[in-house]
Scaffold this active site. Structure first.
Site, mmCIF file in Angstrom:
data_model
loop_
_atom_site.group_PDB
_atom_site.id
_atom_site.type_symbol
_atom_site.label_atom_id
_atom_site.label_comp_id
_atom_site.label_asym_id
_atom_site.label_seq_id
_atom_site.Cartn_x
_atom_site.Cartn_y
_atom_site.Cartn_z
ATOM 1 N N HIS A 46 28.389 -6.109 -79.912
ATOM 2 C CA HIS A 46 29.339 -5.169 -79.336
ATOM 3 C C HIS A 46 30.659 -5.115 -80.098
ATOM 4 O O HIS A 46 31.534 -4.309 -79.772
ATOM 5 C CB HIS A 46 29.607 -5.510 -77.867
ATOM 6 C CG HIS A 46 28.424 -5.271 -76.979
ATOM 7 N ND1 HIS A 46 27.758 -4.067 -76.931
ATOM 8 C CD2 HIS A 46 27.780 -6.085 -76.101
ATOM 9 C CE1 HIS A 46 26.756 -4.144 -76.065
ATOM 10 N NE2 HIS A 46 26.736 -5.363 -75.557
ATOM 11 N N ARG A 71 27.149 -13.762 -82.966
ATOM 12 C CA ARG A 71 26.206 -13.175 -82.017
ATOM 13 C C ARG A 71 25.459 -12.070 -82.742
ATOM 14 O O ARG A 71 26.060 -11.122 -83.269
ATOM 15 C CB ARG A 71 26.899 -12.605 -80.777
ATOM 16 C CG ARG A 71 25.889 -11.897 -79.866
ATOM 17 C CD ARG A 71 26.373 -11.640 -78.471
ATOM 18 N NE ARG A 71 27.358 -10.579 -78.368
ATOM 19 C CZ ARG A 71 27.732 -10.021 -77.207
ATOM 20 N NH1 ARG A 71 27.205 -10.455 -76.066
ATOM 21 N NH2 ARG A 71 28.651 -9.077 -77.181
ATOM 22 N N GLU A 147 21.120 -12.578 -69.153
ATOM 23 C CA GLU A 147 21.872 -11.377 -68.783
ATOM 24 C C GLU A 147 21.144 -10.478 -67.792
ATOM 25 O O GLU A 147 21.637 -9.390 -67.491
ATOM 26 C CB GLU A 147 22.184 -10.567 -70.042
ATOM 27 C CG GLU A 147 22.940 -11.338 -71.112
ATOM 28 C CD GLU A 147 23.235 -10.499 -72.336
ATOM 29 O OE1 GLU A 147 24.290 -9.849 -72.336
ATOM 30 O OE2 GLU A 147 22.404 -10.483 -73.267
ATOM 31 N N ASP A 173 26.486 -7.803 -68.106
ATOM 32 C CA ASP A 173 25.106 -7.336 -67.992
ATOM 33 C C ASP A 173 24.381 -8.020 -66.847
ATOM 34 O O ASP A 173 23.559 -7.388 -66.160
ATOM 35 C CB ASP A 173 24.356 -7.586 -69.304
ATOM 36 C CG ASP A 173 24.615 -6.487 -70.326
ATOM 37 O OD1 ASP A 173 24.547 -5.305 -69.948
ATOM 38 O OD2 ASP A 173 24.902 -6.808 -71.481
#
Length: 253
Positions: A46, A71, A147, A173
């Site tokens: 993200h 990540r 998530e 999430d």
């Protein structure tokens, strides 16, 4: 091989405070790394960073003792292996819902016979040492993101994955999956109960419990639940908050 100070800290039962990098800049990564975080994570999912920029950010982080993590955008073995070859000392992998997915993730992070990672640590051996390949399997960290409701249902099986060091909760999430509501209200009873359950089950299985939180106060609450790898906010959010505070102060006269 250069020790993984984060792994040592967590093995001692201490809490690690992790910084989060959304901004695609070696300079901001260097500033964050010098700020005193135990580790910093380059977010390719993200955040706004691509692989080439991530390499320069890893180089900037290497000017400090802060542990570099990344990540991945997804459970993508090719990208995971490249990030490790570039010198990331651990991978946080999003949306792990089953043990099979966890096994695929861990396998991409470990050399045979523990996994199927291809041998070729181009920058990693420069950052970590010439004996990198001999010690990488026991040095690098693997954290699977929890998530979804499915992941919560399969938590014990995921935690039983050989070579998995722990989990990392994405509360946004997870809250969306459990409640159907956007946002990140960590005080929501359903989400709060799930966060407590995840911490309890993870620690009972001898694994690392990690989580993202928006504030230090929330991080301290999660620490009380048993989370010991705590990411607080992100560089772009911190920049925005500090800027707004200054502007409001200047315009308050």
């Amino acid at each position: 091989m250069r020790p993984n100070r984060l792994r040592v800290l967590l093995a001692e039962g201490k809490t690690a405070v992790n910084g989060w990098l959304h901004i695609p800049s070696s300079w901001s990564a260097e500033v964050m790394a010098h700020a005193g975080w135990d580790s910093v994570t380059i977010d390719l999912q993200h955040g706004l960073t691509d692989y080439e920029t991530a390499v320069t950010m890893l180089q900037a982080i290497a000017t400090t003792d802060t542990v570099p993590l990344a990540r991945s955008t997804w459970n993508d073995p090719a990208q995971i292996m490249r990030l490790l070859d570039a010198g990331a000392y651990g991978i946080i992998c999003p949306m792990i819902n089953t043990r099979a997915e966890a096994e695929a993730f861990v396998g991409a992070c470990r050399y045979p016979p523990m996994g199927y990672r291809s041998l070729g640590p181009t920058r990693a051996r420069v950052y970590a040492g010439a004996d990198y390949a001999q010690h990488a399997n026991e040095t690098l960290l693997t954290l699977a993101m929890i998530e979804t409701q499915e992941a919560l249902n399969n938590l014990s099986e995921i935690l039983a994955t050989p070579g998995l060091d722990g989990i990392f909760v994405g509360p946004g999430d997870l809250g969306l999956s459990l409640t159907g509501q956007m946002g990140m209200d960590m005080s929501d009873p359903t989400l709060a109960a799930a966060l407590a359950q995840i911490a309890e089950v993870t620690r009972a299985n001898g694994r690392i419990a990690g989580i993202w939180v928006p504030t230090a106060a929330r991080g301290q609450q999660m620490q009380q639940l048993g989370y010991q790898f705590i990411t607080v906010s992100a560089d772009s959010r911190l920049l925005n908050a500090a800027t707004q505070e200054i502007i409001q102060e200047m315009k308050s006269q």
